[in-house]
Design a protein around this motif. Structure first.
Motif, PDB file in Angstrom:
ATOM      1  N   PHE A 179       0.838  -1.202   0.000  1.00 13.28           N
ATOM      2  CA  PHE A 179       0.000   0.000   0.000  1.00 13.28           C
ATOM      3  C   PHE A 179       0.874   1.254   0.000  1.00 13.28           C
ATOM      4  O   PHE A 179       1.974   1.267   0.559  1.00 13.28           O
ATOM      5  CB  PHE A 179      -0.901   0.035   1.230  1.00 13.28           C
ATOM      6  N   ASP A 180       0.359   2.302  -0.605  1.00  8.76           N
ATOM      7  CA  ASP A 180       1.047   3.593  -0.621  1.00  8.76           C
ATOM      8  C   ASP A 180       0.301   4.549   0.313  1.00  8.76           C
ATOM      9  O   ASP A 180      -0.722   5.124  -0.058  1.00  8.76           O
ATOM     10  CB  ASP A 180       1.085   4.153  -2.052  1.00  8.76           C
ATOM     11  N   ASN A 181       0.806   4.686   1.523  1.00 14.38           N
ATOM     12  CA  ASN A 181       0.189   5.565   2.531  1.00 14.38           C
ATOM     13  C   ASN A 181      -1.320   5.329   2.651  1.00 14.38           C
ATOM     14  O   ASN A 181      -2.132   6.242   2.423  1.00 14.38           O
ATOM     15  CB  ASN A 181       0.453   7.041   2.193  1.00 14.38           C
ATOM     16  N   PRO A 182      -1.742   4.139   3.012  1.00 13.48           N
ATOM     17  CA  PRO A 182      -3.175   3.844   3.101  1.00 13.48           C
ATOM     18  C   PRO A 182      -3.848   4.615   4.226  1.00 13.48           C
ATOM     19  O   PRO A 182      -3.226   4.912   5.253  1.00 13.48           O
ATOM     20  CB  PRO A 182      -3.198   2.335   3.388  1.00 13.48           C
ATOM     21  N   ASP A 183      -5.108   4.935   4.016  1.00 16.27           N
ATOM     22  CA  ASP A 183      -5.871   5.643   5.043  1.00 16.27           C
ATOM     23  C   ASP A 183      -7.201   4.942   5.302  1.00 16.27           C
ATOM     24  O   ASP A 183      -8.244   5.581   5.418  1.00 16.27           O
ATOM     25  CB  ASP A 183      -6.099   7.105   4.646  1.00 16.27           C
TER      26      ASP A 183
ATOM     27  N   TYR B 172       2.530   1.375   8.343  1.00 14.72           N
ATOM     28  CA  TYR B 172       1.785   2.520   7.835  1.00 14.72           C
ATOM     29  C   TYR B 172       1.430   3.484   8.971  1.00 14.72           C
ATOM     30  O   TYR B 172       1.125   3.063  10.092  1.00 14.72           O
ATOM     31  CB  TYR B 172       0.514   2.048   7.131  1.00 14.72           C
ATOM     32  N   SER B 173       1.467   4.764   8.662  1.00 14.24           N
ATOM     33  CA  SER B 173       1.316   5.784   9.707  1.00 14.24           C
ATOM     34  C   SER B 173      -0.132   6.014  10.132  1.00 14.24           C
ATOM     35  O   SER B 173      -0.379   6.424  11.271  1.00 14.24           O
ATOM     36  CB  SER B 173       1.919   7.114   9.219  1.00 14.24           C
TER      37      SER B 173
END
Length: 295
Positions: free
Chosen positions: A46-50, A101-102
Motif C-alpha cells: 500500500f502507498d500511505n493507506p488511510d 503505515y502511519s
C-alpha cells in the motif's frame, strides 16, 4: 570410476537446477493466481493507506465483509482476512500494518466462528503470512511445492470450474456469485462465550487494539443453520484474563441469520456468497453508523 562420478555430478547439477526452476515457477504462479496470496502481497505494498476499517479473520470473513460496499458508504475499508488464518496470524497482520503505515484504522472488524474451530489458540501461522514476514528465516521447509502444495489443488479447481474462475478479489474481499444451498437444520444450542473469554490470542488482539486506541468489534460470523445458536444477537460484553474487555455481536444467532435465504446466499460450508455478503455488510454499515453517533 571418474566417468561415473562426472555423470553423477552432471545429473545432480541438472536435477538441482530443474528443482529450483520448478519451485520458482510454482511460487510465481501461486503469488499471482492464489487469492489469499494476492491479498497478502497487496497489503504489503500500500502507498500511505488511510483505511478507516480493517477486517481480520479467516475464510468466512474473507468472503462476507464487502469492503467495496463499506467504502461506497463512507467507510474506506480493506479486508485482510485470509482462508485458514488463526487468531495469532490475524494479530501478526494487525501489528505489521501499524508498524508499516502511519495512519491507523478507526475500526477493526474481527470475524470469528466458534462452531468451526477446535480452539482460538492455535499457534499455527498460515504460510502466506509466515514466509512474507520481515524477520522470517528461510529453510528447506519453505520449498514452495511442499509449503504451498494445497494451493496447487485450489488452482486446478479454478482452471476446471468457470464459477471459480469468475471469483473476484476486490479490496481484499473474495466475491463469489455461485450458490450452494444450506440444507442443514437449526438446533437448540447457545453461543459458547467461554471459547472467546478463555482464549489467550483473542485477549491479545483486544489488548493490542485498546492500547492503540482502535475500536475493535468481534463478530461471531453467520453460518449454516446447523451452526447457528439461540443466544441473542447482542451487544455482548466479554472479559479476558488480561483484564481487558471487548464488544461481541452474535451474528450467528438464529434471529440475525434469518435474513439469509438458504438457496440464494451461501457459497458452501457456512460461507456467504456475494449476495449474502451484501446483506451482511449492510448490517455492519448500520452498526458502524450507530457507533459513530455514540462517539
Amino acid at each position: 570410476m571418474k566417468k561415473f562420478l562426472f555423470k553423477s555430478l552432471k545429473f545432480t547439477v541438472f536435477a538441482t537446477v530443474f528443482f529450483v526452476l520448478l519451485n520458482l515457477l510454482y511460487f510465481g504462479i501461486v503469488v499471482k493466481r492464489d487469492h489469499g496470496f494476492r491479498n497478502r502481497m497487496e497489503s504489503l505494498k500500500f502507498d500511505n493507506p488511510d483505511f478507516e476499517v480493517l477486517v481480520l479473520g479467516a475464510s468466512t470473513s474473507f468472503d462476507a465483509f464487502d469492503t467495496e460496499l463499506l467504502t461506497a458508504n463512507g467507510y474506506k475499508s480493506y479486508n485482510l482476512a485470509i482462508a485458514g488464518s488463526s487468531v495469532k496470524t490475524s494479530l501478526i497482520q494487525l501489528r505489521e500494518y501499524l508498524d508499516m503505515y502511519s495512519t491507523k484504522p478507526k475500526y477493526v472488524l474481527f470475524g470469528l466462528n466458534a462452531p468451526m474451530v477446535t480452539t482460538f489458540d492455535d499457534e499455527y501461522v498460515i504460510p502466506e503470512i509466515e514466509v512474507t514476514m520481515a524477520d522470517h528465516k528461510y529453510c528447506l521447509n519453505d520449498v514452495p511445492i511442499l509449503k504451498f502444495k494445497w494451493m496447487g489443488f485450489e488452482l486446478l479447481k479454478r482452471f476446471a470450474s468457470e464459477t471459480h474462475r469468475e471469483a473476484r478479489l476486490v479490496l481484499g474481499q473474495l466475491k463469489f456469485q455461485r450458490n450452494i444451498p444450506d440444507y442443514t437444520s437449526c438446533v437448540e444450542q447457545e453461543l459458547e462465550f467461554n471459547e472467546y473469554e478463555s482464549s489467550f490470542w483473542v485477549g491479545e488482539v483486544v489488548k493490542f487494539c485498546e492500547d492503540n486506541d482502535i475500536e475493535l468489534i468481534i463478530i461471531e460470523m453467520p453460518g449454516y443453520k446447523e451452526t447457528q445458536n439461540i443466544t441473542e444477537t447482542g451487544l455482548h460484553k466479554i472479559s479476558f484474563s488480561n483484564r481487558y474487555t471487548a464488544d461481541l455481536y452474535n451474528y450467528n444467532s438464529q434471529e440475525f441469520s434469518s435474513m439469509f435465504i438458504s438457496d440464494e446466499d451461501w457459497v458452501g460450508n457456512s460461507h456467504l456468497n456475494e449476495f449474502g455478503a451484501i446483506k451482511f455488510t449492510n448490517e455492519i454499515i448500520r452498526l458502524l453508523k450507530e457507533m459513530d453517533d455514540q462517539l
